[in-house]
Design an enzyme around this catalytic site. Structure first.
Site, PDB file in Angstrom:
ATOM      1  N   ASP A 275      34.950  -8.635 -20.438  1.00 40.00           N
ATOM      2  CA  ASP A 275      35.379  -7.563 -21.345  1.00 40.00           C
ATOM      3  C   ASP A 275      36.885  -7.672 -21.547  1.00 40.00           C
ATOM      4  O   ASP A 275      37.633  -7.739 -20.574  1.00 40.00           O
ATOM      5  CB  ASP A 275      35.033  -6.198 -20.748  1.00 40.00           C
ATOM      6  CG  ASP A 275      33.546  -6.071 -20.464  1.00 40.00           C
ATOM      7  OD1 ASP A 275      32.757  -6.618 -21.252  1.00 40.00           O
ATOM      8  OD2 ASP A 275      33.181  -5.459 -19.454  1.00 40.00           O
ATOM      9  N   VAL A 276      37.307  -7.673 -22.790  1.00 37.04           N
ATOM     10  CA  VAL A 276      38.708  -7.991 -23.094  1.00 37.04           C
ATOM     11  C   VAL A 276      39.335  -6.911 -23.964  1.00 37.04           C
ATOM     12  O   VAL A 276      38.705  -6.384 -24.878  1.00 37.04           O
ATOM     13  CB  VAL A 276      38.778  -9.350 -23.840  1.00 37.04           C
ATOM     14  CG1 VAL A 276      40.217  -9.739 -24.103  1.00 37.04           C
ATOM     15  CG2 VAL A 276      38.073 -10.427 -23.050  1.00 37.04           C
TER      16      VAL A 276
END
Lengths: 219, 289
Positions: free
Chosen positions: B130-131
């Protein structure tokens, strides 16, 4: 004899997924590694999500290697290997070092050549080129698609191959030899096409000589 | 050749599927088993189930629930959330999962990936990253449902994970999640270039055209969650749209994908009364296998 499928439980493999598909087709199944279950079932399915060496270790530890070889190769019980379950039939594999397999068919498991064209592992839906329609691919289009998920592939003699797939080259998608069938793809996870293939296998199993109380011819 | 996968992501919170908005607001959608069964019937290529509660609650995945959810799933099922050991992975595979997704545990304990790959093969190990986009335009990976910064750049982390034995990266943009404004294309192309393993992009689909944009970046699959819950005939429309644009997608054997026309929102345009009148009398029996 009421058909009952034994899904071999050797500590790895998506056993429940295979069970769900068999159940969907309305056939009894059990997930087991017990000798009496293997002997009394009408057909065996060896599922596979795993690494080759760990799988062979487990088969040895559960004392399944000689039993399965006797029941399948010796007595002709219908057998379907899925994914790793197909690769285990080979003489050996190079996955994480060289390891020997069940050796039921002349073949070796090798890695895909690294390439910039395709991503490895080979994951997803791909078309097969079916070479032998009967009995496993009956009622399936010649280019039917199935779900693949693997980093290694089987290399084996041409005459055993019943379907191939194309992924930067042609590779073995399925093999058959007498009562032994195996697929690199996951029929239990390939929706309609996969279910048809499993139905074909179940039909084959129901009419196999080993299940109609006759002694099978030696291979 | 291999087809581009259309992946459905189901985020589970408090035992139900939720719509996630940038990982901080969650709206209820419905029961998990139903969502899985419907996606399956609509012809999705791959389903990812992510249990958001397991890691914060410090528990393992709920194996009995997975068994229930997987019952009518005839497409590959990837399960994540709370996987902390190889025993958890084995139990998941025995409960109906086909692949395992790791997130927090992989970042905290990369050995888990190698160990999982040694036992179950790398094709089984999906790592979810997750960025968030930082104010300076660079990207940073977050763990624990987007609450903990890790200080790592997604490209470098993805490559490290690949070397450890990851078999696929599921890349989610937290900023774009639930916003329906399209994928973070720069992020996707950066990671797509960094790794040689399959990459599935997630976060931001609101229109089939968004899926098309990301397909062109060389990804192996495009994932969406909310898009499939809130759009009519969502999976079929998405595939039909991509198929018309020349993307190689899997076409189910009993749906007609060719005759779809779309309005500007990417929805199926209304069919003329004349055609509908004819259709009324066409029975399409479901195949019995």
């Amino acid at each position: 004899m009421k058909p009952r499928i034994c899904i071999i439980d050797y500590g790895m493999g998506n056993t429940q997924s295979v069970g769900n598909a068999i159940q969907y087709l309305g056939v009894d199944y059990l997930i087991s590694s017990r000798k009496e279950d293997i002997l009394t079932s009408t057909a065996l399915i060896l599922p596979g999500v795993g690494a080759f060496a760990a799988a062979m270790d487990n088969l040895h530890r559960l004392e399944l290697v000689d039993l399965l070889t006797d029941v399948v190769v010796g007595r002709g019980k219908p057998f379907l290997g899925i994914c790793l379950g197909m690769q285990l039939l080979a003489k050996d594999s190079v996955e994480l070092g060289l390891h020997s397999g069940l050796g039921w068919i002349e073949g070796h498991v090798i890695a895909f050549e690294p390439s910039h064209e395709v991503r490895i592992p080979h994951v997803g839906w791909n078309n097969c080129h079916i070479r032998k329609q009967e009995p496993l691919f009956r009622n399936l289009a010649e280019d039917a698609h199935f779900y693949f998920d693997h980093s290694f592939h089987l290399s084996c003699p041409h005459e055993l191959v019943s379907a191939t797939f194309d992924y930067g080259g042609h590779f073995v998608a399925s093999v058959q030899k007498d009562n032994i069938f195996a697929t690199q793809f996951h029929p239990e996870k390939s929706q309609r096409h996969g279910l048809r293939l499993l139905r074909n296998f179940l039909n084959f199993a129901a009419s196999a000589p080993a299940n109609t109380e006759r002694e099978n011819e030696p291979c | 050749m291999l087809k581009t996968r259309i992946v459905g992501v189901l985020i589970i919170k408090n035992g139900i599927v939720v719509q996630s908005l940038q990982f901080n607001r969650y709206l209820p959608v419905g029961r998990v088993a139903i969502a899985v069964e419907y996606l399956n019937r609509w012809g999705i290529d791959d389903i990812v189930l992510l249990d958001m509660d397991a890691t914060p609650q410090g528990r393992s995945p709920n194996f009995e629930k997975i068994r229930e959810y997987s019952r009518f799933c005839q497409v590959p099922l990837t399960v994540g959330g709370g996987v902390r050991s190889v025993k958890d992975m084995e139990n998941l595979l025995h409960a109906g999962a086909d692949r395992i997704a790791l997130n927090a545990s992989a970042i905290a304990n990369p050995q888990l990936i190698s160990e999982g790959a040694r036992l179950f093969g790398k094709q089984c190990m999906v790592i979810s990253i997750d960025v968030r986009r930082k104010t300076d335009g660079n990207y940073e990976v977050f763990s624990h449902s987007g609450t903990r910064p890790t200080g790592q750049s997604p490209e470098i982390l993805a490559r490290q994970l690949e070397n450890l034995g990851a078999g696929e990266i599921l890349l989610t943009s937290i900023d774009n999640d639930g916003m329906k404004q399209g994928f973070d294309l720069e992020l996707v192309s950066r990671v797509a270039e960094a790794v040689d393993i399959p990459l599935v992009a997630c976060g931001g689909a609101g229109h089939p055209g968004h899926l098309l944009e990301v397909c062109k970046l060389g990804v192996s699959g495009v994932a969406a969650g909310n898009f499939y819950h809130y759009t009519e005939h969502s999976v079929i429309v998405a595939k039909s749209y991509l198929h018309a644009a020349g993307i190689n997608v899997r076409l189910d054997s009993f749906v007609t994908y060719d005759d779809c026309h779309f309005d500007s929102d990417g929805r199926v345009a209304r069919i003329s009364d004349e055609t509908l009148e004819k259709l009324r009398f066409k029975a399409v029996p479901e195949e019995v296998i």
